[in-house]
Scaffold this motif. Structure first.
Motif, short mmCIF file in Angstrom:
data_model
loop_
_atom_site.label_atom_id
_atom_site.label_comp_id
_atom_site.label_asym_id
_atom_site.label_seq_id
_atom_site.Cartn_x
_atom_site.Cartn_y
_atom_site.Cartn_z
N GLY A 21 0.81 -1.22 0.00
CA GLY A 21 0.00 0.00 0.00
C GLY A 21 0.84 1.27 0.00
O GLY A 21 0.29 2.37 -0.01
N ASP A 22 2.17 1.13 -0.01
CA ASP A 22 3.03 2.32 0.03
C ASP A 22 2.91 3.14 -1.26
O ASP A 22 2.74 2.59 -2.35
CB ASP A 22 4.50 1.91 0.21
CG ASP A 22 4.78 1.36 1.60
OD1 ASP A 22 3.97 1.65 2.51
OD2 ASP A 22 5.77 0.63 1.76
N ILE A 23 3.04 4.47 -1.09
CA ILE A 23 3.10 5.37 -2.24
C ILE A 23 4.40 6.17 -2.17
O ILE A 23 4.90 6.45 -1.07
CB ILE A 23 1.87 6.31 -2.32
CG1 ILE A 23 1.64 7.05 -1.00
CG2 ILE A 23 0.63 5.55 -2.75
CD1 ILE A 23 0.56 8.12 -1.07
N ALA A 24 4.92 6.55 -3.34
CA ALA A 24 6.20 7.27 -3.39
C ALA A 24 6.29 8.05 -4.68
O ALA A 24 5.55 7.80 -5.64
CB ALA A 24 7.35 6.26 -3.32
N ASN A 25 7.23 9.02 -4.70
CA ASN A 25 7.60 9.72 -5.93
C ASN A 25 6.43 10.53 -6.51
O ASN A 25 6.03 10.33 -7.65
CB ASN A 25 8.13 8.69 -6.95
CG ASN A 25 8.70 9.34 -8.19
OD1 ASN A 25 9.11 10.50 -8.15
ND2 ASN A 25 8.68 8.60 -9.30
N ARG A 26 5.91 11.46 -5.72
CA ARG A 26 4.81 12.29 -6.19
C ARG A 26 5.25 13.19 -7.35
O ARG A 26 6.30 13.80 -7.30
CB ARG A 26 4.31 13.18 -5.05
CG ARG A 26 3.07 14.00 -5.43
CD ARG A 26 2.57 14.81 -4.23
NE ARG A 26 1.27 15.41 -4.51
CZ ARG A 26 0.43 15.81 -3.56
NH1 ARG A 26 0.74 15.68 -2.29
NH2 ARG A 26 -0.74 16.35 -3.89
N ARG A 27 4.42 13.23 -8.39
CA ARG A 27 4.68 14.13 -9.52
C ARG A 27 3.35 14.58 -10.12
O ARG A 27 2.32 13.92 -9.91
CB ARG A 27 5.56 13.47 -10.58
CG ARG A 27 4.93 12.28 -11.31
CD ARG A 27 5.37 10.96 -10.71
NE ARG A 27 4.89 9.80 -11.45
CZ ARG A 27 4.89 8.55 -10.96
NH1 ARG A 27 5.28 8.33 -9.71
NH2 ARG A 27 4.46 7.55 -11.68
N THR A 28 3.40 15.69 -10.89
CA THR A 28 2.20 16.20 -11.56
C THR A 28 2.09 15.55 -12.93
O THR A 28 3.06 15.53 -13.69
CB THR A 28 2.31 17.73 -11.71
OG1 THR A 28 2.26 18.31 -10.41
CG2 THR A 28 1.15 18.28 -12.54
N VAL A 29 0.89 15.00 -13.23
CA VAL A 29 0.70 14.40 -14.56
C VAL A 29 -0.29 15.18 -15.41
O VAL A 29 -0.29 15.05 -16.64
CB VAL A 29 0.27 12.91 -14.48
CG1 VAL A 29 1.45 12.05 -14.04
CG2 VAL A 29 -0.91 12.70 -13.54
N ILE A 30 -1.17 15.97 -14.78
CA ILE A 30 -2.15 16.76 -15.54
C ILE A 30 -2.25 18.13 -14.90
O ILE A 30 -2.35 18.24 -13.68
CB ILE A 30 -3.54 16.07 -15.54
CG1 ILE A 30 -3.48 14.74 -16.30
CG2 ILE A 30 -4.62 16.98 -16.13
CD1 ILE A 30 -4.69 13.85 -16.08
N ASP A 31 -2.23 19.17 -15.75
CA ASP A 31 -2.48 20.54 -15.28
C ASP A 31 -3.89 20.94 -15.67
O ASP A 31 -4.28 20.76 -16.82
CB ASP A 31 -1.48 21.50 -15.94
CG ASP A 31 -0.08 21.33 -15.37
OD1 ASP A 31 0.10 21.59 -14.17
OD2 ASP A 31 0.82 20.90 -16.13
N ILE A 32 -4.63 21.47 -14.70
CA ILE A 32 -6.01 21.91 -14.96
C ILE A 32 -6.00 23.45 -15.03
O ILE A 32 -5.60 24.11 -14.08
CB ILE A 32 -6.95 21.45 -13.83
CG1 ILE A 32 -6.89 19.93 -13.63
CG2 ILE A 32 -8.38 21.94 -14.07
CD1 ILE A 32 -7.54 19.08 -14.68
N ASP A 33 -6.47 23.99 -16.16
CA ASP A 33 -6.57 25.44 -16.33
C ASP A 33 -7.61 25.98 -15.33
O ASP A 33 -8.77 25.59 -15.39
CB ASP A 33 -6.99 25.72 -17.77
CG ASP A 33 -7.24 27.19 -18.04
OD1 ASP A 33 -7.22 28.00 -17.08
OD2 ASP A 33 -7.47 27.52 -19.22
N PRO A 34 -7.20 26.85 -14.40
CA PRO A 34 -8.14 27.33 -13.38
C PRO A 34 -9.39 28.00 -13.96
O PRO A 34 -10.42 28.05 -13.29
CB PRO A 34 -7.31 28.34 -12.58
CG PRO A 34 -5.89 27.92 -12.79
CD PRO A 34 -5.83 27.36 -14.19
N SER A 35 -9.34 28.46 -15.22
CA SER A 35 -10.54 29.06 -15.82
C SER A 35 -11.58 27.99 -16.14
O SER A 35 -12.72 28.32 -16.50
CB SER A 35 -10.17 29.83 -17.09
OG SER A 35 -9.88 28.93 -18.13
N THR A 36 -11.24 26.69 -16.03
CA THR A 36 -12.20 25.61 -16.27
C THR A 36 -12.68 24.98 -14.96
O THR A 36 -13.24 23.89 -14.97
CB THR A 36 -11.59 24.50 -17.17
OG1 THR A 36 -10.50 23.87 -16.44
CG2 THR A 36 -11.05 25.08 -18.46
N GLY A 37 -12.48 25.68 -13.85
CA GLY A 37 -12.92 25.17 -12.55
C GLY A 37 -11.80 24.46 -11.82
O GLY A 37 -10.64 24.43 -12.27
#
Ligand code: ZN
Length: 296
Positions: free
Chosen positions: A183-199
């Motif tokens: 159940g361990d998690i590691a290596n956080r990274r961003t995979v999707i950027d959400i344009d704040p103008s779309t909520g």
């Protein structure tokens, strides 16, 4: 091709959230957080049963042993569907009485992941007092992520090697390496950027092709993304601006159920979007993956 979006229940939910399809019983569970309601929708009969659990409820998942597991105001609890009795099992935030549980889901090994958020009081808009927890079938609970603003969408890749996560305080979808054994998690990274103008990104699910479906709170849409390159693939417009979450359901897992909210909307916006708070669905042209139940 995607068909037109339909309203399934004109529920006028204050804060509809947390849809979860029960693949064994063919039922859709969802919640109205502000009204303390667990909804159990049976598409065969179109009956939407509600149970008042007496406190805010952010998410529900079916338990292998029967009944539901809920993320509540005062911790994680069980809901007995015969007696309607709701009982707290564990409260990891007894020292943070303002916090409540928000979104939650089971991983492919049947552990329950659920996160919390602090109330937004007065001028304090962002407060990173939430966390993401993992409840193991033996009832041990572990803090997996700290400093969370509003813990929301969770999904696991079809090969069980990546966990996707949304903290609505950040305009992104994050990924972690996931170890199904521990159940361990590691290596956080961003995979999707959400344009704040779309909520703001809220709830999330994944389809059989490993593509992510993200609900846009304040953006009136659900979007499909390829997490391998962060590319936007498809947009489903929802006739309610506050889109909170989505989940695949139906016998063939080919229907996408979408929850929405009306709480906090100004009067004129409610007039122009009277379906806000409804439960919607659409056949988006791709199937989902069965949601695992809690292994306890
Ligand atoms: Zn949410």
């Amino acid at each position: 091709m995607a068909e037109k979006i339909k309203i399934v229940i004109s529920a006028k939910a204050e804060l509809g959230e947390g849809p979860s399809w029960d693949t064994r019983q063919h039922l859709l569970y969802w919640v109205d957080i502000n009204r303390h309601l667990v909804h159990i929708y049976d598409p065969k009969t179109s009956v939407d049963r509600t149970i008042d659990v007496g406190q805010e409820v952010g998410c529900v998942v079916p338990k292998k042993a029967g009944g539901l597991l809920c993320g509540l105001k005062n911790g994680i609890g069980t809901l007995d569907l015969e007696s309607d009795e709701c009982r707290i099992l564990v409260d990891p935030e007894i020292h943070l009485p303002g916090n409540r549980f928000n979104d939650g889901k089971c991983d492919p090994a049947g552990r329950f992941w659920a996160g919390t958020m602090a109330p937004k009081v007065g001028a304090v808009k962002e407060n990173r007092a939430g966390s993401l927890y993992c409840l193991f079938p033996d009832m041990t609970i572990r803090t997996m992520i700290s400093d969370v603003t509003t813990s929301n969408g969770l999904a696991w890749s079809p090969d069980n090697r990546i966990m996707y996560y949304i903290d609505t305080g950040l305009p992104v979808v994050s990924a972690f390496d996931f170890d199904i054994e521990s159940g361990d998690i590691a290596n956080r990274r961003t995979v999707i950027d959400i344009d704040p103008s779309t909520g703001k990104p809220d709830g999330m699910t994944i389809d059989e092709e490993g593509m992510l479906w993200v609900a846009h709170f304040g953006g009136g849409r659900v979007t499909r993304w390829d997490p391998k390159d962060g590319r936007l693939l498809q947009t489903v417009e929802v006739p309610a601006p506050r889109v909170t979450s989505c989940a695949f359901g139906g016998h063939h897992l080919d229907e996408l159920y979408i929850t929405t909210a009306r709480s906090g909307m100004p009067e004129d916006e409610l007039k122009s979007h009277p379906k806000s708070g409804g439960l919607f669905k659409i056949k988006p042209g791709v199937r989902g993956r069965p949601e695992p139940e809690f292994n306890g």
